[in-house]
Design a protein around this motif. Structure first.
Motif, short mmCIF file in Angstrom:
data_model
loop_
_atom_site.label_atom_id
_atom_site.label_comp_id
_atom_site.label_asym_id
_atom_site.label_seq_id
_atom_site.Cartn_x
_atom_site.Cartn_y
_atom_site.Cartn_z
N ILE A 237 0.83 -1.21 0.00
CA ILE A 237 0.00 0.00 0.00
C ILE A 237 0.86 1.25 0.00
CG2 ILE A 237 -1.73 1.31 1.28
CD1 ILE A 237 -2.87 -1.18 0.01
N TRP A 238 1.91 1.24 0.82
CA TRP A 238 2.80 2.41 0.91
C TRP A 238 3.38 2.76 -0.45
CZ3 TRP A 238 4.41 6.11 4.34
CH2 TRP A 238 5.59 6.81 4.01
N LYS A 239 3.91 1.78 -1.16
CA LYS A 239 4.53 2.04 -2.47
C LYS A 239 3.52 2.59 -3.46
CE LYS A 239 7.49 0.08 -6.05
NZ LYS A 239 6.79 0.84 -7.10
N LEU A 240 2.32 2.00 -3.48
CA LEU A 240 1.29 2.50 -4.39
C LEU A 240 0.93 3.94 -4.07
CD1 LEU A 240 -1.06 -0.62 -4.54
CD2 LEU A 240 0.30 0.30 -6.43
N ARG A 241 0.83 4.26 -2.78
CA ARG A 241 0.48 5.62 -2.38
C ARG A 241 1.56 6.62 -2.75
NH1 ARG A 241 0.43 5.49 3.37
NH2 ARG A 241 -0.16 7.68 3.23
N VAL A 242 2.81 6.26 -2.49
CA VAL A 242 3.92 7.16 -2.83
C VAL A 242 3.97 7.40 -4.33
CG1 VAL A 242 6.43 7.43 -2.86
CG2 VAL A 242 5.30 6.57 -0.81
N ASP A 243 3.84 6.34 -5.11
CA ASP A 243 3.88 6.48 -6.57
C ASP A 243 2.73 7.36 -7.06
OD1 ASP A 243 6.09 4.86 -6.59
OD2 ASP A 243 5.05 3.07 -7.35
N PHE A 244 1.55 7.18 -6.47
CA PHE A 244 0.38 7.96 -6.91
C PHE A 244 0.55 9.43 -6.51
CE2 PHE A 244 -4.31 8.92 -6.78
CZ PHE A 244 -4.53 8.71 -8.13
N LEU A 245 1.08 9.68 -5.32
CA LEU A 245 1.34 11.06 -4.89
C LEU A 245 2.32 11.73 -5.84
CD1 LEU A 245 1.04 13.22 -2.56
CD2 LEU A 245 3.16 12.25 -1.64
N GLN A 246 3.36 11.03 -6.21
CA GLN A 246 4.35 11.61 -7.12
C GLN A 246 3.75 11.88 -8.49
OE1 GLN A 246 8.74 10.42 -6.10
NE2 GLN A 246 7.58 8.50 -6.29
N GLU A 247 2.94 10.95 -8.94
CA GLU A 247 2.31 11.09 -10.26
C GLU A 247 1.33 12.25 -10.31
OE1 GLU A 247 -1.33 8.80 -12.53
OE2 GLU A 247 0.06 7.56 -11.38
N ARG A 248 0.49 12.38 -9.29
CA ARG A 248 -0.61 13.32 -9.35
C ARG A 248 -0.31 14.71 -8.77
NH1 ARG A 248 -4.34 12.18 -12.78
NH2 ARG A 248 -5.72 13.54 -11.57
N VAL A 249 0.59 14.76 -7.77
CA VAL A 249 0.83 16.02 -7.07
C VAL A 249 2.25 16.54 -7.27
CG1 VAL A 249 0.86 17.18 -4.82
CG2 VAL A 249 -0.92 15.49 -5.33
N LEU A 250 3.22 15.75 -6.86
CA LEU A 250 4.60 16.24 -6.85
C LEU A 250 5.13 16.56 -8.24
CD1 LEU A 250 6.19 14.02 -4.06
CD2 LEU A 250 4.84 16.12 -3.88
N SER A 251 4.62 15.87 -9.25
CA SER A 251 5.04 16.15 -10.62
C SER A 251 4.61 17.55 -11.06
CB SER A 251 4.47 15.11 -11.58
OG SER A 251 3.06 15.17 -11.61
N GLN A 252 3.62 18.12 -10.35
CA GLN A 252 3.11 19.46 -10.69
C GLN A 252 3.77 20.56 -9.87
OE1 GLN A 252 0.88 19.45 -13.30
NE2 GLN A 252 1.30 17.24 -13.23
N TRP A 253 4.54 20.20 -8.85
CA TRP A 253 5.16 21.19 -7.98
C TRP A 253 6.65 21.34 -8.27
CZ3 TRP A 253 3.01 19.55 -2.48
CH2 TRP A 253 1.65 19.90 -2.40
N GLU A 254 7.13 22.55 -8.16
CA GLU A 254 8.56 22.81 -8.33
C GLU A 254 9.32 22.59 -7.03
OE1 GLU A 254 9.17 26.65 -9.99
OE2 GLU A 254 8.18 26.17 -11.90
N SER A 255 8.65 22.81 -5.91
CA SER A 255 9.27 22.61 -4.60
C SER A 255 8.16 22.40 -3.58
CB SER A 255 10.13 23.81 -4.20
OG SER A 255 9.33 24.98 -4.09
N PHE A 256 8.52 21.83 -2.42
CA PHE A 256 7.53 21.61 -1.37
C PHE A 256 8.23 21.32 -0.05
CE2 PHE A 256 8.37 17.48 -3.17
CZ PHE A 256 8.33 16.59 -2.11
N THR A 257 7.45 21.39 1.04
CA THR A 257 7.92 21.10 2.39
C THR A 257 7.21 19.86 2.92
OG1 THR A 257 8.29 23.45 2.85
CG2 THR A 257 8.10 21.99 4.76
#
Length: 353
Positions: A237-257
């Motif tokens: 579950i953890w890996k699927l969640r991390v991959d989905f977060l990166q795909e949907r959110v982090l790929s759209q951000w230039e930086s984050f905290t």
């Protein structure tokens, strides 16, 4: 005339611990016979190589259901061993013929108005997956999870899809049109250990489809340790969640905290791709000891010098944030801190834990 509705139930091997009286009471007596929906209904049952007498129980109820005008279609697997939850669900759906699908686990109990109210909601929201509020039994089991299911807002059905709770519209409450379901796709048939509901849910998000919840308790949702969901490991579950977060959110951000300089925040950082690790400008926290240390060193890194990420007080940190603090565990302190910064969920921050 109302088009026909089909109520699908799934008899999977992972649910073999359900005793006869639960099957009789839940699937038939309350879940179907007492529904106040006035249109046509069909019960679709698929037996995934069960090794108890659930099939015999359902055969015994078939005549009673049909006497009430509820058609029943039943079939079973030819395999010696179960092929899994996703396979059984797909089979139950494919052998049915209704325009709408109401998913029902064998050990849960529907309220009499469930089919009617969710059908009405589905007609109003034809491009959406429809859920409902639930009552959890035994009472007090998974208390935080149950509260989350019932209290998140309509907007949070979309913004909180990355948390460890899983689908914001939980699988046992799903109701949708057949055409909508087929456009999303079938369930993954990978078998035991595969979170077929989460994978399907992610496809809903990817395709930009809607979700809505009937804000009334329409299902008694039973907890038991032998449930199929318990066969899925936390790391899967953890890996699927991390991959989905990166795909949907982090790929759209230039930086984050990352909000949490503790164990879970650091674990998320280590699991990010190198590209997204470089986007992390800081960790933030309320713990003075962590803040006083000043930074987190990524010891596992192959880079030289090893990356050092600042640890700041949350008031000194910069949005957007990925929140790695458990919901409903801080006595409201986390929520108060977020509100003090005048942030908007889904834009300035997402909950991940």
């Amino acid at each position: 005339m109302n088009p026909a509705r089909r109520l699908c139930t799934y008899e999977n091997d992972e649910e073999r611990n359900i005793v006869r009286r639960q099957v009789e009471r839940s699937v038939v007596d309350v879940a179907i016979l007492h529904q106040d929906f006035t249109g046509n209904m069909e019960l679709s049952v698929f037996d995934d190589a069960s090794n108890d007498d659930s099939w015999k129980v359902m055969v015994g109820w078939k005549e009673r259901l049909e006497a009430r005008g509820i058609s029943v279609v039943m079939s079973g697997s030819n395999y010696a061993k179960p092929k899994g939850v996703g396979y059984a669900k797909n089979k139950a759906i494919s052998q049915s013929c209704g325009q709408f699908l109401c998913f029902q686990d064998a050990d849960d109990v529907m309220m009499p108005e469930r089919v009617r109210l969710q059908y009405e909601a589905s007609v109003c929201h034809p491009n959406s997956l429809i859920g409902c509020k639930v009552e959890r039994v035994p009472k007090g089991s998974t208390e935080r999870y149950t509260r989350w299911i019932n209290t998140i807002t309509q907007d949070q059905l979309f913004t909180q899809v990355y948390t460890s709770h899983g689908p914001t519209v939980i699988m046992p409450t799903w109701f949708c049109s057949r055409s909508w379901f087929l456009r999303v796709g079938l369930f993954d048939e990978g078998g035991k250990g595969i979170p077929e509901d989460l994978l399907f849910f992610y496809q809903i998000i990817r395709q930009g489809r809607g979700m809505a919840r009937v804000d009334k308790c329409l299902l008694v949702y039973r907890y038991h340790e032998k449930a199929a969901t318990q066969s899925v490991t936390e790391e899967t579950i953890w890996k699927l969640r991390v991959d989905f977060l990166q795909e949907r959110v982090l790929s759209q951000w230039e930086s984050f905290t990352i909000w949490n300089a503790g164990k879970l925040g650091r674990k998320l950082y280590r699991c990010l791709s190198p590209v997204n690790q470089k986007k992390v400008t800081a960790f933030c926290d309320v713990d003075e000891k962590k803040i006083h240390k000043g930074f987190y060193t990524y010891e596992e890194s192959q880079e030289r010098p090893k990356p050092k990420i600042p640890v700041l007080h949350y008031k000194a940190a910069t949005a957007p944030f990925i929140i790695c603090v458990k919901l409903d565990m801080t006595g409201g302190a986390l929520e108060e801190n977020l509100n003090s910064l005048h942030l908007k969920e889904g834009k300035d921050y997402y909950h991940f834990n």
